[in-house]
Design a protein around this motif. Sequence first.
Motif, short mmCIF file in Angstrom:
data_model
loop_
_atom_site.label_atom_id
_atom_site.label_comp_id
_atom_site.label_asym_id
_atom_site.label_seq_id
_atom_site.Cartn_x
_atom_site.Cartn_y
_atom_site.Cartn_z
N SER A 115 0.86 -1.19 0.00
CA SER A 115 0.00 0.00 0.00
C SER A 115 0.89 1.22 0.00
N PHE A 116 0.47 2.24 -0.72
CA PHE A 116 1.30 3.45 -0.77
C PHE A 116 0.43 4.69 -0.72
N THR A 117 1.03 5.78 -0.28
CA THR A 117 0.29 7.04 -0.18
C THR A 117 0.66 7.95 -1.34
N ARG A 118 -0.21 8.92 -1.57
CA ARG A 118 0.11 9.98 -2.53
C ARG A 118 0.47 11.19 -1.67
N GLY A 119 1.76 11.48 -1.56
CA GLY A 119 2.22 12.54 -0.66
C GLY A 119 2.47 11.99 0.73
N ILE A 120 3.24 12.71 1.50
CA ILE A 120 3.55 12.29 2.87
C ILE A 120 2.91 13.29 3.82
N THR A 121 1.86 12.82 4.51
CA THR A 121 1.11 13.69 5.41
C THR A 121 1.59 13.47 6.84
N PRO A 122 1.78 14.54 7.61
CA PRO A 122 2.13 14.33 9.02
C PRO A 122 0.96 13.72 9.78
N GLY A 123 1.27 12.89 10.79
CA GLY A 123 0.22 12.26 11.58
C GLY A 123 0.52 10.79 11.80
N GLU A 124 -0.50 10.05 12.27
CA GLU A 124 -0.29 8.64 12.61
C GLU A 124 -0.60 7.69 11.46
N TYR A 125 0.28 6.73 11.30
CA TYR A 125 0.12 5.65 10.31
C TYR A 125 0.00 4.33 11.06
N GLN A 126 -0.79 3.43 10.48
CA GLN A 126 -0.97 2.14 11.14
C GLN A 126 -1.01 1.03 10.10
N ALA A 127 -0.43 -0.13 10.46
CA ALA A 127 -0.49 -1.31 9.59
C ALA A 127 -0.93 -2.51 10.41
N ASN A 128 -2.01 -3.15 9.98
CA ASN A 128 -2.49 -4.40 10.59
C ASN A 128 -2.40 -5.51 9.56
#
Length: 203
Positions: A115-128
């Motif tokens: 999975s990938f994001t478009r842009g890097i946003t500040p804040g919390e990331y989670q992976a389950n």
Amino acid sequence: MHDSFNELKAIDEDQSNTVFRDVTLLALSGFVAIVLLLLPWLNLKTKQEIIKEPVGSVIIELFWPNDIDADLDLWVRGPNDGPVGYSKPSGIVFNLLRDDRGLAGDYTPLNYEISFTRGITPGEYQANVHLFKHDTSKSKIQATVSASLVTPDRNYRKQILEKTFYLNKEGKEKTILRFKLDNNFKLVSGSVNSLRKSLIGGL
Ligand SMILES: [Ca+2]
């Protein structure tokens, strides 16, 4: 008389030239002083503009052994967004590239989801990770989740976190990684944890 007039005129010209030079130098030094005073603020403004620009991607990958015919699902969530996984592959922040179902319907030998994001946003990331369907052996599966930052136009890729874990119960969902990124795309100190928080439960 004529000579003395010329002399006076010459003195006048000298004086006015000196005054002109003085005023010019004063104005110039004033301008230089103002530029020097403003320089840190100009730099700060440039930095803030760079920070606001969404550059690159956060990439979260899940690997499990290629010879195990089990279906593991990677579920992720970015800042101010909902869960993204096989049944909801697009969010505001993340996109799941592909649902790998083990050995079934697979053109590559890899057991791998990304999975990938478009842009890097500040804040919390989670992976389950959810063990959606176990293989026939029902033995313990070792899997790995990694998080990386990439900036494609600068040929930059850096892994920031990696965690290996085990799953053996079909239907089990595990929280593998939770972390925060700041405005400068850096890991927030002390933010990394695996505190359980379901991502499929809220769907
Ligand atoms: Ca899957």
